[in-house]
Write an enzyme that holds these catalytic residues in place. Structure first.
Site, short mmCIF file in Angstrom:
data_model
loop_
_atom_site.label_atom_id
_atom_site.label_comp_id
_atom_site.label_asym_id
_atom_site.label_seq_id
_atom_site.Cartn_x
_atom_site.Cartn_y
_atom_site.Cartn_z
N ASP A 158 0.78 -1.24 0.00
CA ASP A 158 0.00 0.00 0.00
C ASP A 158 0.81 1.29 0.00
OD1 ASP A 158 -2.62 -1.08 -0.09
OD2 ASP A 158 -2.40 -1.72 1.99
N ASP A 186 -6.55 -4.20 -6.06
CA ASP A 186 -6.21 -2.87 -5.54
C ASP A 186 -4.77 -2.47 -5.85
OD1 ASP A 186 -7.97 -4.57 -4.16
OD2 ASP A 186 -8.02 -3.34 -2.38
N1 GLY Z 1 -7.29 -1.57 -0.49
C1 GLY Z 1 -8.24 -1.85 0.47
C2 GLY Z 1 -9.65 -1.54 0.11
O1 GLY Z 1 -9.98 -1.12 -0.96
O2 GLY Z 1 -10.46 -1.73 0.97
#
Ligand code: GLY
Length: 417
Positions: free
Chosen positions: A116, A181
Protein backbone atom coordinates in the site's frame (compact mmCIF):
# COMPACT_ATOMS: atom_id res chain seq x y z
CA UNK A 1 -16.15 40.19 -43.33
CA UNK A 2 -18.68 38.99 -45.89
CA UNK A 3 -22.21 38.06 -44.86
CA UNK A 4 -21.60 34.25 -44.77
CA UNK A 5 -18.47 34.65 -42.66
CA UNK A 6 -20.36 36.99 -40.33
CA UNK A 7 -23.14 34.42 -39.90
CA UNK A 8 -20.67 31.60 -39.22
CA UNK A 9 -18.88 33.83 -36.71
CA UNK A 10 -22.14 34.72 -34.97
CA UNK A 11 -23.28 31.07 -34.79
CA UNK A 12 -19.84 30.14 -33.42
CA UNK A 13 -20.12 32.82 -30.72
CA UNK A 14 -23.62 31.66 -29.76
CA UNK A 15 -22.49 28.02 -29.51
CA UNK A 16 -19.52 29.02 -27.35
CA UNK A 17 -21.79 31.11 -25.14
CA UNK A 18 -24.26 28.25 -24.78
CA UNK A 19 -21.46 25.84 -23.86
CA UNK A 20 -20.21 28.35 -21.27
CA UNK A 21 -23.72 28.80 -19.82
CA UNK A 22 -24.26 25.02 -19.68
CA UNK A 23 -20.86 24.66 -18.01
CA UNK A 24 -21.63 27.44 -15.52
CA UNK A 25 -24.88 25.68 -14.58
CA UNK A 26 -23.14 22.32 -14.39
CA UNK A 27 -20.10 23.43 -12.45
CA UNK A 28 -22.36 24.37 -9.55
CA UNK A 29 -22.26 20.86 -8.19
CA UNK A 30 -18.46 21.08 -8.03
CA UNK A 31 -18.57 24.36 -6.14
CA UNK A 32 -21.35 23.10 -3.92
CA UNK A 33 -19.35 20.02 -2.97
CA UNK A 34 -16.15 21.93 -2.19
CA UNK A 35 -18.20 24.48 -0.29
CA UNK A 36 -19.78 21.67 1.74
CA UNK A 37 -16.37 20.11 2.33
CA UNK A 38 -14.65 23.20 3.79
CA UNK A 39 -16.33 23.41 7.23
CA UNK A 40 -16.19 19.63 7.64
CA UNK A 41 -12.44 19.54 7.02
CA UNK A 42 -12.02 22.60 9.24
CA UNK A 43 -13.56 20.48 12.01
CA UNK A 44 -11.35 17.52 11.17
CA UNK A 45 -8.24 19.72 11.20
CA UNK A 46 -9.18 21.09 14.58
CA UNK A 47 -9.89 17.62 15.93
CA UNK A 48 -6.55 16.23 14.70
CA UNK A 49 -4.51 19.37 15.47
CA UNK A 50 -0.91 18.67 16.47
CA UNK A 51 -1.47 14.91 16.41
CA UNK A 52 0.28 13.60 13.33
CA UNK A 53 0.11 9.99 14.48
CA UNK A 54 -3.57 9.23 14.01
CA UNK A 55 -4.84 9.34 10.45
CA UNK A 56 -8.61 9.90 10.04
CA UNK A 57 -10.14 6.89 8.34
CA UNK A 58 -13.87 6.57 9.10
CA UNK A 59 -16.48 6.83 11.86
CA UNK A 60 -17.50 4.33 14.48
CA UNK A 61 -21.20 3.73 15.09
CA UNK A 62 -21.07 6.04 18.13
CA UNK A 63 -19.88 8.87 15.89
CA UNK A 64 -16.28 8.82 17.13
CA UNK A 65 -13.57 9.10 14.50
CA UNK A 66 -11.84 5.88 13.58
CA UNK A 67 -8.14 6.56 13.07
CA UNK A 68 -5.51 4.30 11.51
CA UNK A 69 -1.81 4.46 12.23
CA UNK A 70 1.03 5.47 9.95
CA UNK A 71 1.78 1.93 8.77
CA UNK A 72 -1.77 1.28 7.49
CA UNK A 73 -3.03 1.85 4.00
CA UNK A 74 -5.11 5.03 4.26
CA UNK A 75 -2.62 7.54 5.74
CA UNK A 76 -2.06 9.34 2.43
CA UNK A 77 -5.69 10.28 1.82
CA UNK A 78 -6.04 12.97 4.47
CA UNK A 79 -3.01 14.95 3.23
CA UNK A 80 -4.25 14.29 -0.32
CA UNK A 81 -7.65 15.78 0.52
CA UNK A 82 -5.94 18.85 1.94
CA UNK A 83 -3.98 19.23 -1.30
CA UNK A 84 -7.22 19.01 -3.31
CA UNK A 85 -8.83 21.63 -1.05
CA UNK A 86 -5.83 23.85 -1.71
CA UNK A 87 -5.98 23.14 -5.43
CA UNK A 88 -9.62 24.26 -5.62
CA UNK A 89 -9.58 27.20 -3.20
CA UNK A 90 -5.92 28.36 -3.30
CA UNK A 91 -6.41 29.16 0.36
CA UNK A 92 -3.01 28.93 2.10
CA UNK A 93 -4.50 27.36 5.24
CA UNK A 94 -5.11 24.13 3.32
CA UNK A 95 -1.59 24.16 1.91
CA UNK A 96 -0.05 24.62 5.36
CA UNK A 97 -2.05 21.67 6.72
CA UNK A 98 -1.36 19.59 3.60
CA UNK A 99 2.37 20.12 4.04
CA UNK A 100 2.29 19.17 7.72
CA UNK A 101 0.30 16.02 7.14
CA UNK A 102 2.36 15.06 4.09
CA UNK A 103 5.60 15.44 6.05
CA UNK A 104 4.18 13.28 8.82
CA UNK A 105 4.38 10.31 6.44
CA UNK A 106 8.08 10.64 5.64
CA UNK A 107 9.21 7.51 7.48
CA UNK A 108 6.80 5.43 5.44
CA UNK A 109 9.19 5.54 2.49
CA UNK A 110 10.88 2.49 4.04
CA UNK A 111 7.66 0.55 4.67
CA UNK A 112 7.89 -2.86 3.02
CA UNK A 113 5.19 -4.60 5.07
CA UNK A 114 2.56 -4.51 2.33
CA UNK A 115 1.92 -3.09 -1.14
CA UNK A 116 0.00 0.00 0.00
CA UNK A 117 2.96 2.36 -0.04
CA UNK A 118 1.73 3.62 -3.42
CA UNK A 119 -1.56 4.77 -1.88
CA UNK A 120 0.18 6.27 1.13
CA UNK A 121 2.98 8.12 -0.58
CA UNK A 122 1.58 9.02 -3.99
CA UNK A 123 -1.67 10.47 -2.63
CA UNK A 124 0.38 12.64 -0.23
CA UNK A 125 3.84 13.39 -1.68
CA UNK A 126 2.60 12.66 -5.21
CA UNK A 127 0.17 15.58 -4.82
CA UNK A 128 2.69 17.75 -2.98
CA UNK A 129 5.06 17.74 -5.98
CA UNK A 130 2.39 19.48 -8.07
CA UNK A 131 2.55 22.52 -5.79
CA UNK A 132 5.97 22.55 -4.14
CA UNK A 133 9.34 22.28 -5.80
CA UNK A 134 11.27 20.39 -3.16
CA UNK A 135 13.90 17.89 -4.43
CA UNK A 136 13.55 16.00 -1.16
CA UNK A 137 10.04 14.92 -2.20
CA UNK A 138 11.44 13.28 -5.34
CA UNK A 139 13.90 11.31 -3.22
CA UNK A 140 11.17 10.25 -0.79
CA UNK A 141 8.98 9.03 -3.65
CA UNK A 142 11.94 7.27 -5.25
CA UNK A 143 12.75 5.49 -1.99
CA UNK A 144 9.05 4.57 -1.66
CA UNK A 145 9.19 2.99 -5.12
CA UNK A 146 12.34 1.07 -4.10
CA UNK A 147 10.47 -0.23 -1.06
CA UNK A 148 7.52 -1.29 -3.22
CA UNK A 149 9.62 -3.23 -5.73
CA UNK A 150 11.17 -5.22 -2.88
CA UNK A 151 7.85 -7.06 -2.88
CA UNK A 152 8.14 -7.93 -6.58
CA UNK A 153 8.85 -11.51 -7.59
CA UNK A 154 10.18 -12.08 -11.13
CA UNK A 155 8.96 -15.70 -10.84
CA UNK A 156 5.39 -14.55 -10.28
CA UNK A 157 5.69 -11.38 -12.33
CA UNK A 158 3.82 -9.48 -9.64
CA UNK A 159 4.18 -7.39 -6.51
CA UNK A 160 3.00 -9.30 -3.45
CA UNK A 161 0.10 -7.39 -1.88
CA UNK A 162 -0.12 -8.95 1.55
CA UNK A 163 2.19 -11.22 3.49
CA UNK A 164 1.32 -14.90 3.79
CA UNK A 165 -2.09 -15.33 5.46
CA UNK A 166 -5.20 -17.48 5.53
CA UNK A 167 -8.00 -16.95 3.03
CA UNK A 168 -11.48 -15.79 4.05
CA UNK A 169 -13.11 -18.59 6.03
CA UNK A 170 -9.65 -20.15 6.65
CA UNK A 171 -10.09 -22.39 3.64
CA UNK A 172 -6.57 -22.24 2.29
CA UNK A 173 -3.30 -20.38 2.77
CA UNK A 174 -2.40 -17.47 0.59
CA UNK A 175 1.37 -17.73 0.09
CA UNK A 176 1.66 -14.91 -2.40
CA UNK A 177 -1.63 -12.97 -2.56
CA UNK A 178 -2.05 -10.24 -5.14
CA UNK A 179 -5.18 -8.10 -5.04
CA UNK A 180 -6.79 -5.95 -7.72
CA UNK A 181 -6.21 -2.87 -5.54
CA UNK A 182 -2.49 -3.27 -6.22
CA UNK A 183 -3.01 -1.70 -9.66
CA UNK A 184 -3.28 1.60 -7.77
CA UNK A 185 0.32 1.41 -6.58
CA UNK A 186 1.83 1.33 -10.06
CA UNK A 187 1.68 5.09 -10.71
CA UNK A 188 4.45 5.52 -8.12
CA UNK A 189 6.67 3.20 -10.17
CA UNK A 190 6.13 5.09 -13.43
CA UNK A 191 6.99 8.28 -11.58
CA UNK A 192 10.18 6.69 -10.18
CA UNK A 193 11.37 5.80 -13.67
CA UNK A 194 10.76 9.37 -14.82
CA UNK A 195 12.80 10.95 -12.04
CA UNK A 196 15.58 8.38 -11.85
CA UNK A 197 15.89 7.31 -15.48
CA UNK A 198 15.91 3.72 -14.18
CA UNK A 199 13.47 1.80 -16.36
CA UNK A 200 13.29 -1.19 -14.00
CA UNK A 201 10.47 0.44 -11.98
CA UNK A 202 8.37 0.85 -15.10
CA UNK A 203 9.14 -2.70 -16.21
CA UNK A 204 7.89 -4.05 -12.88
CA UNK A 205 4.70 -2.00 -13.22
CA UNK A 206 4.06 -3.27 -16.76
CA UNK A 207 4.72 -6.90 -15.88
CA UNK A 208 2.45 -6.60 -12.83
CA UNK A 209 -0.33 -5.08 -14.94
CA UNK A 210 0.05 -7.85 -17.55
CA UNK A 211 -0.24 -10.57 -14.91
CA UNK A 212 -3.26 -8.84 -13.37
CA UNK A 213 -4.87 -8.64 -16.79
CA UNK A 214 -4.24 -12.35 -17.28
CA UNK A 215 -5.24 -13.71 -13.88
CA UNK A 216 -7.62 -11.28 -12.16
CA UNK A 217 -10.05 -10.83 -15.02
CA UNK A 218 -12.82 -13.08 -16.20
CA UNK A 219 -14.00 -13.29 -19.80
CA UNK A 220 -16.63 -10.58 -19.20
CA UNK A 221 -14.00 -8.27 -17.65
CA UNK A 222 -15.40 -8.65 -14.16
CA UNK A 223 -12.65 -9.16 -11.62
CA UNK A 224 -11.39 -11.45 -8.91
CA UNK A 225 -10.31 -9.64 -5.80
CA UNK A 226 -7.43 -11.93 -4.77
CA UNK A 227 -5.18 -14.18 -6.83
CA UNK A 228 -2.88 -16.41 -4.85
CA UNK A 229 0.29 -17.57 -6.62
CA UNK A 230 2.79 -20.28 -5.87
CA UNK A 231 5.89 -18.19 -5.14
CA UNK A 232 8.19 -21.02 -6.25
CA UNK A 233 6.67 -21.54 -9.69
CA UNK A 234 4.50 -18.49 -10.33
CA UNK A 235 1.50 -20.78 -10.91
CA UNK A 236 -1.98 -19.44 -10.06
CA UNK A 237 -3.23 -21.46 -7.08
CA UNK A 238 -6.46 -19.68 -6.15
CA UNK A 239 -8.77 -16.93 -7.41
CA UNK A 240 -10.75 -15.73 -4.43
CA UNK A 241 -11.96 -12.76 -2.44
CA UNK A 242 -11.48 -11.18 0.94
CA UNK A 243 -13.80 -8.16 0.86
CA UNK A 244 -16.22 -9.29 -1.83
CA UNK A 245 -19.38 -11.38 -1.48
CA UNK A 246 -17.91 -14.61 -2.86
CA UNK A 247 -14.96 -15.81 -4.88
CA UNK A 248 -16.87 -15.66 -8.18
CA UNK A 249 -18.63 -12.37 -7.46
CA UNK A 250 -17.45 -8.89 -8.41
CA UNK A 251 -16.60 -6.64 -5.50
CA UNK A 252 -17.56 -3.12 -6.59
CA UNK A 253 -14.50 -1.33 -5.25
CA UNK A 254 -12.17 -3.94 -6.71
CA UNK A 255 -13.70 -3.34 -10.13
CA UNK A 256 -13.28 0.42 -9.62
CA UNK A 257 -9.62 0.00 -8.64
CA UNK A 258 -9.13 -1.96 -11.85
CA UNK A 259 -10.70 0.72 -14.06
CA UNK A 260 -8.54 3.35 -12.41
CA UNK A 261 -5.34 1.29 -12.43
CA UNK A 262 -5.53 0.17 -16.07
CA UNK A 263 -6.38 3.72 -17.15
CA UNK A 264 -3.22 4.94 -15.40
CA UNK A 265 -1.10 2.20 -16.95
CA UNK A 266 -2.45 3.05 -20.40
CA UNK A 267 -1.70 6.76 -19.85
CA UNK A 268 1.89 5.86 -18.94
CA UNK A 269 2.55 3.21 -21.63
CA UNK A 270 0.15 3.96 -24.49
CA UNK A 271 -0.16 0.18 -24.82
CA UNK A 272 -3.63 -0.46 -26.28
CA UNK A 273 -4.09 -3.73 -24.34
CA UNK A 274 -4.38 -1.69 -21.15
CA UNK A 275 -6.80 0.77 -22.72
CA UNK A 276 -9.04 -2.08 -23.85
CA UNK A 277 -8.95 -3.56 -20.35
CA UNK A 278 -9.84 -0.25 -18.69
CA UNK A 279 -12.71 0.30 -21.12
CA UNK A 280 -14.11 -3.21 -20.78
CA UNK A 281 -13.90 -3.08 -16.98
CA UNK A 282 -15.70 0.27 -17.07
CA UNK A 283 -18.32 -1.16 -19.46
CA UNK A 284 -18.95 -3.99 -17.02
CA UNK A 285 -19.43 -1.49 -14.20
CA UNK A 286 -21.69 1.01 -15.94
CA UNK A 287 -23.86 -1.43 -17.83
CA UNK A 288 -24.32 -3.96 -15.06
CA UNK A 289 -28.02 -4.83 -14.65
CA UNK A 290 -27.66 -4.52 -10.87
CA UNK A 291 -26.16 -1.03 -10.94
CA UNK A 292 -28.86 1.02 -9.21
CA UNK A 293 -30.45 3.80 -11.25
CA UNK A 294 -28.58 6.46 -9.22
CA UNK A 295 -25.30 4.78 -10.38
CA UNK A 296 -23.86 4.20 -6.91
CA UNK A 297 -23.13 0.47 -6.81
CA UNK A 298 -24.12 -2.13 -4.26
CA UNK A 299 -20.97 -3.02 -2.30
CA UNK A 300 -20.70 -6.14 -4.48
CA UNK A 301 -22.47 -6.59 -7.82
CA UNK A 302 -23.58 -10.11 -6.94
CA UNK A 303 -24.67 -9.82 -3.29
CA UNK A 304 -27.13 -12.59 -2.44
CA UNK A 305 -27.45 -13.89 -6.00
CA UNK A 306 -28.06 -17.54 -6.69
CA UNK A 307 -24.85 -19.31 -7.71
CA UNK A 308 -22.57 -17.15 -5.55
CA UNK A 309 -21.51 -18.94 -2.39
CA UNK A 310 -19.98 -16.79 0.36
CA UNK A 311 -17.28 -18.17 2.69
CA UNK A 312 -18.73 -16.16 5.59
CA UNK A 313 -22.03 -15.97 7.44
CA UNK A 314 -24.25 -13.97 5.11
CA UNK A 315 -27.57 -12.99 6.66
CA UNK A 316 -29.82 -11.33 4.05
CA UNK A 317 -32.30 -10.31 6.76
CA UNK A 318 -29.67 -8.13 8.44
CA UNK A 319 -29.95 -5.20 6.02
CA UNK A 320 -33.24 -3.65 4.97
CA UNK A 321 -31.48 -2.55 1.83
CA UNK A 322 -28.21 -3.85 0.42
CA UNK A 323 -25.53 -1.36 1.47
CA UNK A 324 -23.99 0.74 -1.27
CA UNK A 325 -20.38 1.69 -1.72
CA UNK A 326 -20.06 5.39 -2.51
CA UNK A 327 -16.27 5.00 -2.48
CA UNK A 328 -16.52 2.67 -5.50
CA UNK A 329 -18.58 5.29 -7.35
CA UNK A 330 -16.08 8.02 -6.46
CA UNK A 331 -13.09 5.94 -7.63
CA UNK A 332 -14.86 4.79 -10.81
CA UNK A 333 -15.97 8.31 -11.70
CA UNK A 334 -12.48 9.73 -11.25
CA UNK A 335 -11.08 6.89 -13.37
CA UNK A 336 -13.69 7.26 -16.11
CA UNK A 337 -13.12 11.00 -16.37
CA UNK A 338 -9.48 10.34 -17.17
CA UNK A 339 -10.47 7.43 -19.41
CA UNK A 340 -12.76 9.76 -21.38
CA UNK A 341 -9.71 11.86 -22.29
CA UNK A 342 -7.80 8.84 -23.61
CA UNK A 343 -10.34 6.87 -25.64
CA UNK A 344 -11.20 7.42 -29.32
CA UNK A 345 -13.53 10.43 -29.87
CA UNK A 346 -16.61 8.27 -30.46
CA UNK A 347 -16.31 6.66 -27.02
CA UNK A 348 -15.59 9.77 -24.96
CA UNK A 349 -19.13 10.67 -24.03
CA UNK A 350 -19.95 7.17 -22.77
CA UNK A 351 -17.35 7.36 -19.97
CA UNK A 352 -17.63 11.10 -19.41
CA UNK A 353 -21.42 11.01 -19.05
CA UNK A 354 -21.35 7.96 -16.77
CA UNK A 355 -18.78 9.64 -14.53
CA UNK A 356 -20.68 12.93 -14.40
CA UNK A 357 -23.91 11.19 -13.62
CA UNK A 358 -22.22 9.44 -10.65
CA UNK A 359 -20.70 12.71 -9.47
CA UNK A 360 -24.02 14.49 -9.66
CA UNK A 361 -25.64 11.76 -7.57
CA UNK A 362 -22.82 11.91 -5.03
CA UNK A 363 -23.37 15.67 -4.85
CA UNK A 364 -26.98 15.28 -3.71
CA UNK A 365 -27.97 15.32 -0.06
CA UNK A 366 -28.46 11.55 -0.12
CA UNK A 367 -24.67 11.08 -0.32
CA UNK A 368 -23.17 14.51 0.32
CA UNK A 369 -23.01 15.49 3.98
CA UNK A 370 -24.77 18.81 3.41
CA UNK A 371 -26.76 18.64 6.62
CA UNK A 372 -23.74 17.70 8.76
CA UNK A 373 -25.04 14.28 9.76
CA UNK A 374 -21.49 13.93 11.01
CA UNK A 375 -19.08 16.83 11.60
CA UNK A 376 -16.05 15.54 9.67
CA UNK A 377 -16.50 13.63 6.42
CA UNK A 378 -17.94 14.67 3.07
CA UNK A 379 -19.53 11.53 1.62
CA UNK A 380 -21.93 9.15 3.32
CA UNK A 381 -22.80 5.52 2.46
CA UNK A 382 -19.55 3.71 1.77
CA UNK A 383 -18.69 0.15 2.69
CA UNK A 384 -15.19 -0.91 3.73
CA UNK A 385 -15.30 -4.62 4.54
CA UNK A 386 -18.79 -6.04 4.90
CA UNK A 387 -17.93 -9.75 5.15
CA UNK A 388 -15.81 -8.95 8.23
CA UNK A 389 -18.61 -6.78 9.64
CA UNK A 390 -16.47 -3.64 9.43
CA UNK A 391 -17.28 -0.18 8.06
CA UNK A 392 -20.75 -0.75 6.69
CA UNK A 393 -22.67 2.27 5.37
CA UNK A 394 -20.19 4.78 6.76
CA UNK A 395 -18.03 7.65 5.57
CA UNK A 396 -14.56 6.58 4.42
CA UNK A 397 -11.63 8.92 3.94
CA UNK A 398 -10.76 7.49 0.53
CA UNK A 399 -14.31 8.01 -0.75
CA UNK A 400 -13.84 11.72 0.00
CA UNK A 401 -10.38 11.74 -1.61
CA UNK A 402 -11.44 10.22 -4.95
CA UNK A 403 -14.63 12.26 -5.01
CA UNK A 404 -12.68 15.54 -4.71
CA UNK A 405 -10.17 14.29 -7.26
CA UNK A 406 -13.00 13.48 -9.67
CA UNK A 407 -14.58 16.92 -9.16
CA UNK A 408 -11.27 18.58 -9.99
CA UNK A 409 -10.81 16.35 -13.04
CA UNK A 410 -14.32 17.24 -14.17
CA UNK A 411 -13.65 20.96 -13.66
CA UNK A 412 -10.43 20.78 -15.68
CA UNK A 413 -12.04 18.89 -18.55
CA UNK A 414 -15.10 21.18 -18.59
CA UNK A 415 -12.95 24.34 -18.57
CA UNK A 416 -10.97 23.08 -21.57
CA UNK A 417 -14.11 22.49 -23.61
N1 GLY B 1 -7.29 -1.57 -0.49
C1 GLY B 1 -8.24 -1.85 0.47
C2 GLY B 1 -9.65 -1.54 0.11
O1 GLY B 1 -9.98 -1.12 -0.96
O2 GLY B 1 -10.46 -1.73 0.97
Amino acid sequence: MNIVKKQVFTIGCICLLMTKIAYAQDINFVEKSFHTAAPLYDNLLLKTKGNFKDYPHSLYENGEIKYLQIDEWTGGFWPGILWYMYDFTKNEKWKKAALEWTHSLESNQYNTNHHDIGFMMYCSYGNAIKFVNNPKYEQILLQSAKSLVKRYSPTVGSIQSWNKRMSKGDINTWEFPVIMDNMMNLELLFYATKVSGDSSFKQVAIKHAEQTMKNHLRKDYSSYHVVNYDPKTGKVLHQQTLQGFSDESTWARGQAWGIYGFTTVYRETKDKRFLKTAMKMADFFISHPRLPSDKVPLWDFNVGQVGYRPDWQYDPAKDKETPRDASAAAIASSAMLELSTLVPAKQKSKYFDAAVSMLKTLSTSKYLNIDHENPYFLLKHSTGNLPSGREIDVPLIYADYYFLEALLRYKNIAEEK
